[in-house]
Design a protein around this motif. Structure first.
Motif, PDB file in Angstrom:
ATOM      1  N   LEU A  64      -3.223  -6.404   0.409  1.00 14.57           N
ATOM      2  CA  LEU A  64      -2.457  -7.579   0.830  1.00 14.57           C
ATOM      3  C   LEU A  64      -1.373  -7.926  -0.184  1.00 14.57           C
ATOM      4  O   LEU A  64      -0.265  -8.317   0.186  1.00 14.57           O
ATOM      5  CB  LEU A  64      -3.381  -8.772   1.060  1.00 14.57           C
ATOM      6  CG  LEU A  64      -4.296  -8.674   2.272  1.00 14.57           C
ATOM      7  CD1 LEU A  64      -5.257  -9.862   2.322  1.00 14.57           C
ATOM      8  CD2 LEU A  64      -3.502  -8.581   3.558  1.00 14.57           C
ATOM      9  N   GLY A  65      -1.679  -7.788  -1.466  1.00 13.42           N
ATOM     10  CA  GLY A  65      -0.670  -8.029  -2.500  1.00 13.42           C
ATOM     11  C   GLY A  65       0.483  -7.048  -2.404  1.00 13.42           C
ATOM     12  O   GLY A  65       1.654  -7.404  -2.585  1.00 13.42           O
ATOM     13  N   PHE A  66       0.171  -5.801  -2.099  1.00 13.26           N
ATOM     14  CA  PHE A  66       1.197  -4.775  -1.938  1.00 13.26           C
ATOM     15  C   PHE A  66       2.086  -5.102  -0.731  1.00 13.26           C
ATOM     16  O   PHE A  66       3.316  -5.032  -0.816  1.00 13.26           O
ATOM     17  CB  PHE A  66       0.535  -3.410  -1.764  1.00 13.26           C
ATOM     18  CG  PHE A  66       1.499  -2.283  -1.581  1.00 13.26           C
ATOM     19  CD1 PHE A  66       2.243  -1.822  -2.642  1.00 13.26           C
ATOM     20  CD2 PHE A  66       1.654  -1.690  -0.344  1.00 13.26           C
ATOM     21  CE1 PHE A  66       3.143  -0.775  -2.487  1.00 13.26           C
ATOM     22  CE2 PHE A  66       2.542  -0.652  -0.163  1.00 13.26           C
ATOM     23  CZ  PHE A  66       3.297  -0.195  -1.238  1.00 13.26           C
TER      24      PHE A  66
ATOM     25  N   SER B 216       4.436  -8.043  -1.379  1.00  9.05           N
ATOM     26  CA  SER B 216       5.584  -7.755  -2.247  1.00  9.05           C
ATOM     27  C   SER B 216       6.790  -7.253  -1.463  1.00  9.05           C
ATOM     28  O   SER B 216       7.907  -7.282  -1.976  1.00  9.05           O
ATOM     29  CB  SER B 216       5.193  -6.731  -3.317  1.00  9.05           C
ATOM     30  OG  SER B 216       5.031  -5.442  -2.739  1.00  9.05           O
ATOM     31  N   TYR B 217       6.603  -6.805  -0.230  1.00 13.42           N
ATOM     32  CA  TYR B 217       7.706  -6.317   0.586  1.00 13.42           C
ATOM     33  C   TYR B 217       8.425  -7.409   1.366  1.00 13.42           C
ATOM     34  O   TYR B 217       9.471  -7.164   1.942  1.00 13.42           O
ATOM     35  CB  TYR B 217       7.224  -5.226   1.547  1.00 13.42           C
ATOM     36  CG  TYR B 217       7.175  -3.884   0.873  1.00 13.42           C
ATOM     37  CD1 TYR B 217       8.305  -3.091   0.779  1.00 13.42           C
ATOM     38  CD2 TYR B 217       5.995  -3.427   0.295  1.00 13.42           C
ATOM     39  CE1 TYR B 217       8.266  -1.870   0.142  1.00 13.42           C
ATOM     40  CE2 TYR B 217       5.944  -2.210  -0.343  1.00 13.42           C
ATOM     41  CZ  TYR B 217       7.086  -1.432  -0.417  1.00 13.42           C
ATOM     42  OH  TYR B 217       7.037  -0.231  -1.063  1.00 13.42           O
ATOM     43  N   PHE B 218       7.868  -8.614   1.383  1.00 16.03           N
ATOM     44  CA  PHE B 218       8.551  -9.709   2.056  1.00 16.03           C
ATOM     45  C   PHE B 218       9.722 -10.191   1.182  1.00 16.03           C
ATOM     46  O   PHE B 218       9.620 -10.195  -0.041  1.00 16.03           O
ATOM     47  CB  PHE B 218       7.594 -10.881   2.306  1.00 16.03           C
ATOM     48  CG  PHE B 218       6.691 -10.659   3.477  1.00 16.03           C
ATOM     49  CD1 PHE B 218       7.132 -10.914   4.763  1.00 16.03           C
ATOM     50  CD2 PHE B 218       5.396 -10.182   3.302  1.00 16.03           C
ATOM     51  CE1 PHE B 218       6.302 -10.723   5.850  1.00 16.03           C
ATOM     52  CE2 PHE B 218       4.565  -9.972   4.375  1.00 16.03           C
ATOM     53  CZ  PHE B 218       5.006 -10.228   5.657  1.00 16.03           C
TER      54      PHE B 218
ATOM     55  N   LYS C 169       4.028 -14.179   6.515  1.00 14.82           N
ATOM     56  CA  LYS C 169       4.028 -14.152   5.056  1.00 14.82           C
ATOM     57  C   LYS C 169       2.982 -15.110   4.486  1.00 14.82           C
ATOM     58  O   LYS C 169       2.258 -14.770   3.551  1.00 14.82           O
ATOM     59  CB  LYS C 169       5.419 -14.501   4.530  1.00 14.82           C
ATOM     60  CG  LYS C 169       5.547 -14.444   3.040  1.00 14.82           C
ATOM     61  CD  LYS C 169       6.967 -14.747   2.594  1.00 14.82           C
ATOM     62  CE  LYS C 169       7.069 -14.728   1.094  1.00 14.82           C
ATOM     63  NZ  LYS C 169       8.428 -15.024   0.627  1.00 14.82           N
ATOM     64  N   GLU C 170       2.909 -16.288   5.096  1.00 16.94           N
ATOM     65  CA  GLU C 170       1.950 -17.303   4.628  1.00 16.94           C
ATOM     66  C   GLU C 170       0.508 -16.850   4.869  1.00 16.94           C
ATOM     67  O   GLU C 170      -0.375 -17.067   4.024  1.00 16.94           O
ATOM     68  CB  GLU C 170       2.223 -18.636   5.341  1.00 16.94           C
ATOM     69  CG  GLU C 170       1.453 -19.794   4.794  1.00 16.94           C
ATOM     70  CD  GLU C 170       1.837 -20.155   3.367  1.00 16.94           C
ATOM     71  OE1 GLU C 170       0.965 -20.726   2.679  1.00 16.94           O
ATOM     72  OE2 GLU C 170       2.958 -19.868   2.938  1.00 16.94           O
TER      73      GLU C 170
END
Length: 72
Positions: A60-62, A65-67, A2-3
């Motif tokens: 990457l933003g998309f 958002s799933y995390f 995630k990071e």
């Protein structure tokens, strides 16, 4: 993971914002000095890398958002 995605998003966001600013300034300068070739070359040389960075940042933003959100 995630990071890593967050850092990648931030880097590509900054790159495409900087590239977009250069693109607009170059085309504006070409318009002010009435140099059509400068406007076209600015778009050719700066446009494609900027659009690629924007696409990567969006992807990457998309994914980010799933995390799951962090608990407080």
């Amino acid at each position: 993971m995630k990071e890593l995605i967050r850092k990648g998003f931030t880097i590509f966001l900054m790159l495409f914002m900087f590239g977009g600013t250069l693109l607009v300034v170059g085309q504006l300068l070409g318009m002010i000095i009435q140099n059509g070739e400068l406007m076209i070359q600015t778009s050719e040389y700066i446009g494609k890398p900027t659009f690629i960075c924007a696409a990567i940042a969006g992807t990457l933003g998309f994914i980010y958002s799933y995390f799951p959100k962090e608990a407080k």
